[in-house]
Design a protein around this motif. Structure first.
Motif, PDB file in Angstrom:
ATOM      1  N   PRO A  83      -7.561  19.721  34.587  1.00 22.60           N
ATOM      2  CA  PRO A  83      -6.206  19.177  34.691  1.00 22.60           C
ATOM      3  C   PRO A  83      -6.058  18.326  35.953  1.00 22.60           C
ATOM      4  O   PRO A  83      -6.147  18.832  37.074  1.00 22.60           O
ATOM      5  N   ALA A  84      -5.826  17.040  35.775  1.00 19.03           N
ATOM      6  CA  ALA A  84      -5.819  16.106  36.906  1.00 19.03           C
ATOM      7  C   ALA A  84      -4.836  16.521  37.997  1.00 19.03           C
ATOM      8  O   ALA A  84      -5.154  16.442  39.188  1.00 19.03           O
ATOM      9  N   GLY A 114      -2.428  17.621  32.871  1.00 17.02           N
ATOM     10  CA  GLY A 114      -2.053  18.907  33.458  1.00 17.02           C
ATOM     11  C   GLY A 114      -0.560  19.130  33.398  1.00 17.02           C
ATOM     12  O   GLY A 114       0.230  18.186  33.361  1.00 17.02           O
ATOM     13  N   GLY A 115      -0.153  20.392  33.413  1.00 19.44           N
ATOM     14  CA  GLY A 115       1.251  20.730  33.244  1.00 19.44           C
ATOM     15  C   GLY A 115       2.057  20.772  34.522  1.00 19.44           C
ATOM     16  O   GLY A 115       3.286  20.842  34.478  1.00 19.44           O
ATOM     17  N   SER A 116       1.403  20.742  35.667  1.00 18.96           N
ATOM     18  CA  SER A 116       2.131  20.838  36.927  1.00 18.96           C
ATOM     19  C   SER A 116       2.969  19.588  37.178  1.00 18.96           C
ATOM     20  O   SER A 116       2.479  18.463  37.059  1.00 18.96           O
ATOM     21  N   THR A 124      -3.355  12.071  38.919  1.00 18.42           N
ATOM     22  CA  THR A 124      -2.204  12.425  38.079  1.00 18.42           C
ATOM     23  C   THR A 124      -2.484  12.309  36.591  1.00 18.42           C
ATOM     24  O   THR A 124      -1.644  12.691  35.784  1.00 18.42           O
ATOM     25  N   SER A 125      -3.635  11.755  36.200  1.00 18.60           N
ATOM     26  CA  SER A 125      -3.893  11.539  34.774  1.00 18.60           C
ATOM     27  C   SER A 125      -5.376  11.655  34.466  1.00 18.60           C
ATOM     28  O   SER A 125      -6.227  11.521  35.354  1.00 18.60           O
ATOM     29  N   SER A 126      -5.673  11.868  33.199  1.00 16.16           N
ATOM     30  CA  SER A 126      -7.073  11.919  32.767  1.00 16.16           C
ATOM     31  C   SER A 126      -7.738  10.558  32.936  1.00 16.16           C
ATOM     32  O   SER A 126      -8.937  10.483  33.237  1.00 16.16           O
ATOM     33  N   ILE A 127      -6.989   9.491  32.773  1.00 10.93           N
ATOM     34  CA  ILE A 127      -7.558   8.147  32.958  1.00 10.93           C
ATOM     35  C   ILE A 127      -8.047   7.971  34.384  1.00 10.93           C
ATOM     36  O   ILE A 127      -9.138   7.428  34.622  1.00 10.93           O
ATOM     37  N   LEU A 163       3.706   5.642  25.617  1.00  6.38           N
ATOM     38  CA  LEU A 163       2.744   5.876  26.684  1.00  6.38           C
ATOM     39  C   LEU A 163       1.543   6.683  26.206  1.00  6.38           C
ATOM     40  O   LEU A 163       0.402   6.400  26.589  1.00  6.38           O
ATOM     41  N   VAL A 164       1.785   7.712  25.376  1.00  7.56           N
ATOM     42  CA  VAL A 164       0.638   8.485  24.881  1.00  7.56           C
ATOM     43  C   VAL A 164      -0.218   7.639  23.949  1.00  7.56           C
ATOM     44  O   VAL A 164      -1.446   7.774  23.922  1.00  7.56           O
ATOM     45  N   ASP A 165       0.416   6.729  23.194  1.00  8.12           N
ATOM     46  CA  ASP A 165      -0.352   5.828  22.335  1.00  8.12           C
ATOM     47  C   ASP A 165      -1.191   4.872  23.172  1.00  8.12           C
ATOM     48  O   ASP A 165      -2.365   4.624  22.869  1.00  8.12           O
ATOM     49  N   ASP A 166      -0.587   4.318  24.215  1.00  7.77           N
ATOM     50  CA  ASP A 166      -1.327   3.397  25.094  1.00  7.77           C
ATOM     51  C   ASP A 166      -2.514   4.104  25.743  1.00  7.77           C
ATOM     52  O   ASP A 166      -3.590   3.524  25.889  1.00  7.77           O
ATOM     53  N   ALA A 167      -2.313   5.372  26.135  1.00  7.49           N
ATOM     54  CA  ALA A 167      -3.392   6.122  26.774  1.00  7.49           C
ATOM     55  C   ALA A 167      -4.550   6.347  25.815  1.00  7.49           C
ATOM     56  O   ALA A 167      -5.728   6.212  26.191  1.00  7.49           O
ATOM     57  N   LEU A 168      -4.253   6.664  24.558  1.00 12.33           N
ATOM     58  CA  LEU A 168      -5.329   6.859  23.583  1.00 12.33           C
ATOM     59  C   LEU A 168      -6.056   5.554  23.290  1.00 12.33           C
ATOM     60  O   LEU A 168      -7.276   5.541  23.090  1.00 12.33           O
TER      61      LEU A 168
END
Length: 304
Positions: A83-84, A114-116, A124-127, A163-168
């Motif tokens: 989790p980033a 990550g959930g925090s 802050t992100s997987s990317i 945003l979730v689409d852009d990330a994928l």
């Protein structure tokens, strides 16, 4: 946000061959404290089952690595959550990867934001984790990223999926430039129609990464309602609320038969990204594994 908690007896029921085939080869996740309650995973899981180790915010990395060492030592491929927002910076990420690789032989990971709500540091992100280049440097052979069939209100605050689409889409492009095998592991969901619509939408958008669809294992309905509310699964919450209104089902444990049956039909009838099932053992890891094993006909060695 991925959440995890870990008993009920598996029901006996005939299973359509295509549903059994979808379940076969499933993965499952544990936390260090729940893994510690399992005497031997070889008496619970089929050989080769991928075991995710969920990293709940605040869990010491020592506990995560020790759990990975133990499960890998019993012969299972281990996929720890990364989790980033729980990792301070690239230096700490590198330390974690090195420990997982050198101490437990780990070469795969599930990358999450990550959930925090308060990041531990710069990541802050997987990317951002991918952009460090550390996974290629440390020879990770498989990377999974998060998928959200019902969207993610923690990311898309406006209720869309932009945003979730852009990330994928970004991760799909990255998958073509890395030697690591990549796949999408989703948050658990209970509404098959929503999952199927999401699957079709990803394919139409040019996503080709296979999907490991998250489902909840056998559990009390009250338990699932609690986690559905906590994790913000919208259409799925309505499915559970409808079940709660049926007095004939209220006291029975939830089993993922309906959602998996519908998904198996979908996979059999049209092109689909759905490749595998990933169990969230919200009612206990034994209950989830025993239910799945009963439906695929798995027989495992018994404890002494």
């Amino acid at each position: 946000m991925f959440r995890t908690l870990m008993d009920s007896q598996p029901a006996e029921a005939p299973v359509a061959p295509q549903m059994a085939e979808l379940i076969r080869g499933y993965s499952i996740e544990v936390m260090p404290r729940t893994a510690a309650k399992v005497e031997d995973f070889r008496h619970l899981l089929p050989a080769g089952t991928r075991v995710y180790i969920a990293h709940i915010d605040g869990t010491p990395i020592d506990d995560m690595v020790a759990t990975a060492v133990r499960i890998a030592g019993e012969g299972f491929p281990v996929m720890p959550h990364l989790p980033a927002r729980s990792i301070r910076d690239a230096g700490e990420l590198e330390l974690w990867l090195k420990r997982y690789r050198d101490e437990a032989g780990v070469d795969q990971a599930l990358l999450l934001g990550g959930g925090s709500r308060s990041p531990a540091g710069m990541l802050t992100s997987s990317i951002e984790m991918i952009e460090t280049g550390l996974f290629d440097r440390y020879g990770f052979q498989r990377l999974h990223v998060a998928g959200h069939p019902e969207g993610n209100r923690d990311i898309d605050l406006d209720g869309t999926t932009r945003l979730v689409d852009d990330a994928l889409t970004w991760k799909q492009r990255y998958s073509k430039s890395t030697d690591a095998a990549m796949a999408i592991t989703t948050q658990f969901a209970f509404d098959a129609e929503t999952i199927i619509a999401w699957d079709r939408r990803l394919r139409a958008a040019g996503i080709t990464m296979p999907v490991h669809i998250g489902v909840a294992g056998s559990a009390k309905l009250q338990t699932l309602l609690k986690y559905a509310i906590a994790c913000g699964v919208g259409p799925s919450l309505k499915v559970l609320q409808k079940r709660a209104m049926d007095i004939t089902k209220l006291m029975l444990p939830y089993e993922p038969t309906d959602v998996l049956s519908a998904l198996a039909d979908h996979v059999a009838q049209e092109d689909s990204l759905i490749e595998q099932v990933h169990f969230f053992p919200l009612g206990g890891i034994s209950a989830a594994a025993e239910w799945a094993n009963a439906r695929t006909g798995e027989t495992l060695p018994q404890s002494a």
